[in-house]
Design an enzyme around this catalytic site. Structure first.
Site, PDB file in Angstrom:
ATOM      1  N   ALA A 192      50.559  98.624  -9.013  1.00 46.91           N
ATOM      2  CA  ALA A 192      49.418  99.410  -8.534  1.00 46.91           C
ATOM      3  C   ALA A 192      48.266  99.274  -9.516  1.00 46.91           C
ATOM      4  O   ALA A 192      48.471  99.063 -10.712  1.00 46.91           O
ATOM      5  CB  ALA A 192      49.830 100.871  -8.411  1.00 46.91           C
ATOM      6  N   GLY A 209      55.009  97.865  -9.073  1.00 47.31           N
ATOM      7  CA  GLY A 209      54.886  97.540  -7.649  1.00 47.31           C
ATOM      8  C   GLY A 209      54.981  96.049  -7.365  1.00 47.31           C
ATOM      9  O   GLY A 209      55.306  95.656  -6.244  1.00 47.31           O
ATOM     10  N   GLU A 231      58.531  95.519  -6.964  1.00 44.34           N
ATOM     11  CA  GLU A 231      58.908  96.171  -5.695  1.00 44.34           C
ATOM     12  C   GLU A 231      58.476  95.328  -4.490  1.00 44.34           C
ATOM     13  O   GLU A 231      59.180  95.270  -3.490  1.00 44.34           O
ATOM     14  CB  GLU A 231      58.287  97.571  -5.622  1.00 44.34           C
ATOM     15  CG  GLU A 231      58.907  98.516  -6.642  1.00 44.34           C
ATOM     16  CD  GLU A 231      58.306  99.897  -6.565  1.00 44.34           C
ATOM     17  OE1 GLU A 231      57.095 100.027  -6.864  1.00 44.34           O
ATOM     18  OE2 GLU A 231      59.016 100.842  -6.203  1.00 44.34           O
ATOM     19  N   GLU A 255      57.746 101.789 -14.389  1.00 42.77           N
ATOM     20  CA  GLU A 255      57.124 103.088 -14.060  1.00 42.77           C
ATOM     21  C   GLU A 255      57.511 104.238 -14.987  1.00 42.77           C
ATOM     22  O   GLU A 255      56.678 105.093 -15.287  1.00 42.77           O
ATOM     23  CB  GLU A 255      57.447 103.470 -12.607  1.00 42.77           C
ATOM     24  CG  GLU A 255      56.662 102.667 -11.577  1.00 42.77           C
ATOM     25  CD  GLU A 255      57.327 101.354 -11.171  1.00 42.77           C
ATOM     26  OE1 GLU A 255      58.289 100.926 -11.843  1.00 42.77           O
ATOM     27  OE2 GLU A 255      56.880 100.771 -10.167  1.00 42.77           O
TER      28      GLU A 255
HETATM   29  N1  COA Z   1      46.094  98.015 -13.035  1.00 42.94           N
HETATM   30  C1  COA Z   1      44.792  97.835 -13.392  1.00 42.94           C
HETATM   31  N2  COA Z   1      44.381  96.865 -14.207  1.00 42.94           N
HETATM   32  C2  COA Z   1      45.318  96.025 -14.680  1.00 42.94           C
HETATM   33  C3  COA Z   1      46.688  96.145 -14.346  1.00 42.94           C
HETATM   34  C4  COA Z   1      47.060  97.202 -13.483  1.00 42.94           C
HETATM   35  N3  COA Z   1      48.319  97.373 -13.077  1.00 42.94           N
HETATM   36  N4  COA Z   1      47.370  95.174 -14.992  1.00 42.94           N
HETATM   37  C5  COA Z   1      46.459  94.451 -15.684  1.00 42.94           C
HETATM   38  N5  COA Z   1      45.229  94.981 -15.506  1.00 42.94           N
HETATM   39  C6  COA Z   1      43.944  94.534 -16.090  1.00 42.94           C
HETATM   40  C7  COA Z   1      43.848  94.932 -17.546  1.00 42.94           C
HETATM   41  O1  COA Z   1      43.488  96.279 -17.698  1.00 42.94           O
HETATM   42  C8  COA Z   1      42.779  93.982 -18.027  1.00 42.94           C
HETATM   43  O2  COA Z   1      41.499  94.441 -17.638  1.00 42.94           O
HETATM   44  P1  COA Z   1      40.284  94.473 -18.697  1.00 42.94           P
HETATM   45  O3  COA Z   1      39.985  93.022 -18.953  1.00 42.94           O
HETATM   46  O4  COA Z   1      39.207  95.193 -17.975  1.00 42.94           O
HETATM   47  O5  COA Z   1      40.798  95.182 -19.912  1.00 42.94           O
HETATM   48  C9  COA Z   1      43.049  92.725 -17.213  1.00 42.94           C
HETATM   49  O6  COA Z   1      43.854  93.132 -16.114  1.00 42.94           O
HETATM   50  C10 COA Z   1      43.817  91.702 -18.015  1.00 42.94           C
HETATM   51  O7  COA Z   1      45.012  92.334 -18.489  1.00 42.94           O
HETATM   52  P2  COA Z   1      45.525  92.269 -20.013  1.00 42.94           P
HETATM   53  O8  COA Z   1      46.450  93.429 -20.248  1.00 42.94           O
HETATM   54  O9  COA Z   1      44.370  92.130 -20.943  1.00 42.94           O
HETATM   55  O10 COA Z   1      46.323  90.889 -19.972  1.00 42.94           O
HETATM   56  P3  COA Z   1      47.657  90.482 -20.730  1.00 42.94           P
HETATM   57  O11 COA Z   1      47.899  89.061 -20.373  1.00 42.94           O
HETATM   58  O12 COA Z   1      47.598  90.883 -22.149  1.00 42.94           O
HETATM   59  O13 COA Z   1      48.828  91.384 -20.048  1.00 42.94           O
HETATM   60  C11 COA Z   1      50.099  92.369 -18.240  1.00 42.94           C
HETATM   61  C12 COA Z   1      49.109  91.269 -18.669  1.00 42.94           C
HETATM   62  C13 COA Z   1      50.242  92.291 -16.704  1.00 42.94           C
HETATM   63  C14 COA Z   1      51.456  92.123 -18.907  1.00 42.94           C
HETATM   64  C15 COA Z   1      49.561  93.755 -18.664  1.00 42.94           C
HETATM   65  O14 COA Z   1      48.208  93.885 -18.200  1.00 42.94           O
HETATM   66  C16 COA Z   1      50.334  94.933 -18.144  1.00 42.94           C
HETATM   67  O15 COA Z   1      51.360  95.275 -18.704  1.00 42.94           O
HETATM   68  N6  COA Z   1      49.844  95.599 -17.071  1.00 42.94           N
HETATM   69  C17 COA Z   1      50.466  96.792 -16.527  1.00 42.94           C
HETATM   70  C18 COA Z   1      51.613  96.401 -15.632  1.00 42.94           C
HETATM   71  C19 COA Z   1      52.366  97.612 -15.135  1.00 42.94           C
HETATM   72  O16 COA Z   1      53.049  98.325 -15.867  1.00 42.94           O
HETATM   73  N7  COA Z   1      52.264  97.855 -13.837  1.00 42.94           N
HETATM   74  C20 COA Z   1      52.971  98.907 -13.186  1.00 42.94           C
HETATM   75  C21 COA Z   1      52.041  99.772 -12.457  1.00 42.94           C
HETATM   76  S1  COA Z   1      52.944 100.994 -11.548  1.00 42.94           S
END
Ligand code: COA
Length: 257
Positions: free
Chosen positions: A63, A108, A111, A131
């Site tokens: 999400a 998600g 999921e 989550e």
């Molecule tokens: N929602 C909103 N924005 C997200 C996102 C999410 N789920 N996942 C990544 N982004 C955004 C980051 O905030 C970042 O935006 P910014 O440039 O404005 O700061 C951009 O995507 C790049 O992400 P970044 O974290 O800098 O890249 P990374 O390669 O270091 O890491 C992930 C990538 C996917 C591992 C990491 O972003 C992450 O752990 N995201 C959360 C995933 C998660 O737990 N999702 C479950 C949601 S229920």
């Protein structure tokens, strides 16, 4: 449009197109996904569906947490209901659905992959239900589909720890069907889709229905579901085509009739 739609032969490709935010799902993207699913459900030309993410980094990072932080409690409830229903509609498509997991599939994102029938992952993919680390639980089917797929104990370990695992670990526990090098993912998934699409579409739909409904019930009820599903196929032209092709030593030409 943040959901790409492309037809290649009998396959429909749905691609999440928000690579700048790791293909996370905001409300608008989710609604587009739902619309495509509704159309695919009644499109008899489509025999296999492939779900993937744009770019090499992410399949779907779950999400959209930035959108989430702007939402009221009521809006969060509405979003969770929409994502859960959308993934259930994807799961219930009559066509087999393959997740081509091209990178991170978190929350998600995992999921979404779980709501697909088959999962093929790139070696670079990372999966996880993250989550509980965010003070919530998987709300789009993760607490239900993961234990059904990999068993209760392993599912609890992954959900309780919010751990992110590699593609190789995912393969080992049965979370994905296959792992391939990143540059071969599209080819491997297309090949799998073609293998499936060569078979009779109504048979595929009935096989999917029998498996998905049958695993939820006792064996006797499951066998009754299988028997009903078989009955549906007896009057079909494709069943006769299968027999004719065998007799004539040629590949069958199925029309979904
Ligand atoms: N929602 C909103 N924005 C997200 C996102 C999410 N789920 N996942 C990544 N982004 C955004 C980051 O905030 C970042 O935006 P910014 O440039 O404005 O700061 C951009 O995507 C790049 O992400 P970044 O974290 O800098 O890249 P990374 O390669 O270091 O890491 C992930 C990538 C996917 C591992 C990491 O972003 C992450 O752990 N995201 C959360 C995933 C998660 O737990 N999702 C479950 C949601 S229920």
């Amino acid at each position: 449009m943040t959901i790409g739609y492309e037809r290649r032969g009998h396959s429909a490709f749905l691609t999440i197109r928000r690579p700048e935010v790791h293909n996370c799902l905001n409300t608008a993207t989710l609604l587009q996904l739902r619309e495509h699913i509704g159309r695919i459900a009644v499109d008899r030309e489509i025999r296999v569906v492939i779900v993937t993410g744009e770019g090499e980094k992410a399949f779907c990072a779950g999400a959209d947490l930035k959108e989430r932080s702007t939402m009221t409690d009521q809006q969060v409830r509405h979003f969770i209901r929409t994502i859960r229903d959308t993934f259930s509609e994807l799961e219930r498509l009559p066509q087999p659905v393959i997740a081509a997991i091209n990178g991170a599939a978190l929350g998600g994102g995992t999921e979404l992959a779980l709501a697909c029938d088959l999962r093929v992952a790139s070696e670079t993919a990372r999966l996880g239900l993250t989550e509980t680390a965010l003070g919530i639980i998987p709300g789009a089917g993760g607490t239900q589909r993961l234990p059904r797929l990999i068993g209760r104990a392993k599912a609890k370990e992954l959900i309780f720890t919010a751990r992110r695992i590699t593609a190789a670990e995912s393969l080992e526990i049965g979370l994905v069907n296959r792992v391939v090098p990143p540059d071969q993912l599209l080819q491997a998934v297309s090949h799998l889709a073609e293998e499936i699409a060569a078979n009779a579409p109504l048979a595929l739909a009935q096989a999917k229905h029998a498996i998905d409904c049958g695993v939820e019930v006792d064996l006797a009820s499951g066998l009754a579901i299988e028997s009903q599903a078989y009955q549906v196929l007896i009057p079909t032209k494709d069943r006769l085509e299968g027999l004719a092709a065998f007799r004539e030593k040629r590949p069958p030409i199925y029309r979904g009739e």
